[in-house]
Write a protein that holds these residues in place. Structure first.
Motif, short mmCIF file in Angstrom:
data_model
loop_
_atom_site.label_atom_id
_atom_site.label_comp_id
_atom_site.label_asym_id
_atom_site.label_seq_id
_atom_site.Cartn_x
_atom_site.Cartn_y
_atom_site.Cartn_z
N ARG A 31 0.83 -1.20 0.00
CA ARG A 31 0.00 0.00 0.00
C ARG A 31 0.87 1.25 0.00
N ALA A 32 0.30 2.27 -0.61
CA ALA A 32 0.81 3.63 -0.47
C ALA A 32 -0.33 4.40 0.18
N GLY A 33 -0.21 4.68 1.46
CA GLY A 33 -1.34 5.24 2.20
C GLY A 33 -2.46 4.22 2.22
N ASP A 61 -0.15 -9.55 -10.26
CA ASP A 61 -0.79 -9.14 -9.01
C ASP A 61 -0.41 -7.72 -8.60
N ILE A 62 0.25 -6.99 -9.48
CA ILE A 62 0.66 -5.61 -9.24
C ILE A 62 -0.15 -4.68 -10.14
N ASP A 63 -0.68 -3.60 -9.57
CA ASP A 63 -1.45 -2.63 -10.34
C ASP A 63 -0.48 -1.63 -10.98
N PHE A 64 -0.06 -1.95 -12.19
CA PHE A 64 0.92 -1.11 -12.88
C PHE A 64 0.37 0.27 -13.25
N SER A 65 -0.96 0.46 -13.18
CA SER A 65 -1.52 1.79 -13.45
C SER A 65 -1.13 2.77 -12.33
N MET A 66 -0.69 2.24 -11.20
CA MET A 66 -0.26 3.06 -10.06
C MET A 66 1.25 3.33 -10.08
N LEU A 67 1.94 2.78 -11.09
CA LEU A 67 3.39 2.89 -11.17
C LEU A 67 3.82 3.63 -12.43
N SER A 68 5.02 4.18 -12.38
CA SER A 68 5.62 4.74 -13.58
C SER A 68 7.07 4.27 -13.63
N TYR A 84 13.46 -0.16 -12.40
CA TYR A 84 12.75 0.45 -11.27
C TYR A 84 11.49 1.16 -11.73
N TRP A 85 10.53 1.25 -10.81
CA TRP A 85 9.27 1.96 -11.00
C TRP A 85 9.01 2.81 -9.77
N SER A 86 8.38 3.96 -9.98
CA SER A 86 7.95 4.79 -8.87
C SER A 86 6.48 4.51 -8.59
N VAL A 87 6.12 4.54 -7.32
CA VAL A 87 4.73 4.35 -6.89
C VAL A 87 4.11 5.74 -6.84
N GLN A 88 3.26 6.05 -7.82
CA GLN A 88 2.71 7.40 -7.97
C GLN A 88 1.93 7.88 -6.75
N PRO A 89 1.03 7.07 -6.15
CA PRO A 89 0.28 7.57 -5.00
C PRO A 89 1.14 7.92 -3.78
N ALA A 90 2.38 7.45 -3.74
CA ALA A 90 3.27 7.76 -2.62
C ALA A 90 4.02 9.08 -2.81
N GLU A 92 6.71 11.83 -3.77
CA GLU A 92 8.17 11.84 -3.77
C GLU A 92 8.75 10.63 -3.04
N ALA A 93 8.11 10.21 -1.96
CA ALA A 93 8.60 9.06 -1.18
C ALA A 93 8.56 7.77 -2.00
N GLY A 94 7.72 7.72 -3.02
CA GLY A 94 7.58 6.51 -3.82
C GLY A 94 8.54 6.39 -5.00
N THR A 95 9.47 7.34 -5.11
CA THR A 95 10.43 7.31 -6.22
C THR A 95 11.27 6.03 -6.17
N ASN A 96 11.29 5.31 -7.27
CA ASN A 96 12.06 4.05 -7.38
C ASN A 96 11.73 3.07 -6.26
N ALA A 97 10.45 2.99 -5.91
CA ALA A 97 10.03 2.15 -4.78
C ALA A 97 9.92 0.67 -5.15
N MET A 98 9.77 0.35 -6.43
CA MET A 98 9.68 -1.05 -6.85
C MET A 98 10.79 -1.36 -7.82
N TRP A 99 11.35 -2.55 -7.67
CA TRP A 99 12.36 -3.02 -8.62
C TRP A 99 12.00 -4.42 -9.10
#
Length: 129
Positions: A31-33, A61-68, A84-90, A92-99
Motif C-alpha cells: 500500500r501507499a497510504g 498481481d501488481i497494479d501497474f496503473s499506479m506505477l511509472s 525500477y518503478w515509482s509508486v505514484q500515489p506515494a 516523492e517518497a515513492g520514487t524508485n520504490a519497486m524493482w
C-alpha cells in the motif's frame, strides 16, 4: 534450486553467497497510504543475507496503473540488471520504490516477472496462512 552448469555471462559464482527463493505461504499486500498497489497469495520470499528478506510479487498481481517506470537501474552480480518503478500515489517518497529483474540470470529465473518493493517507501504487509 538447481544451478546451471555454465553460469550466464556476468553471473558471479560465490560459494559463500547463498540466495534462496521460496514461495510465501500467505498473502502480501503493498500500500501507499490507503491505496493498494499490489496484493498476492503467490508471492515469493528471496533471502540474501545480510540483507532483509524481500517479497517478490508476480507482475499479474501488481497494479501497474499506479506505477511509472524510471530510468534508474542497478546491477547485481547474482541476479542481473534491475529496472525500477515509482509508486505514484506515494508521491516523492515513492520514487524508485519497486524493482524487478525482468531478464535475471538463469540462476534466478524464479523472480522473472516479479516485482519487489522497498519497505521504507511503501507499506508491505505479509499475512501468513
Amino acid at each position: 534450486m538447481d544451478k546451471p552448469a555454465n553460469p550466464a555471462p556476468g553471473f558471479q559464482r560465490n560459494p559463500d553467497k547463498v540466495i534462496t527463493v521460496e514461495p510465501y505461504r500467505g498473502s502480501v499486500t503493498v500500500r501507499a497510504g490507503d491505496t493498494v498497489i499490489a496484493r498476492s497469495a503467490r508471492a515469493k520470499v528471496l533471502s540474501e543475507p545480510p540483507y532483509p528478506a524481500a517479497f517478490y510479487i508476480p507482475f499479474d498481481d501488481i497494479d501497474f496503473s499506479m506505477l511509472s517506470s524510471t530510468e534508474h537501474s542497478t546491477h547485481c552480480p547474482y541476479k542481473g540488471d534491475a529496472s525500477y518503478w515509482s509508486v505514484q500515489p506515494a508521491g516523492e517518497a515513492g520514487t524508485n520504490a519497486m524493482w524487478a529483474y525482468e531478464q535475471p540470470f538463469d540462476e534466478m529465473t524464479e523472480i522473472r516477472n516479479h516485482g519487489a518493493f522497498y519497505t521504507n517507501k511503501v507499506t508491505v504487509e505479509a499475512t501468513p496462512d
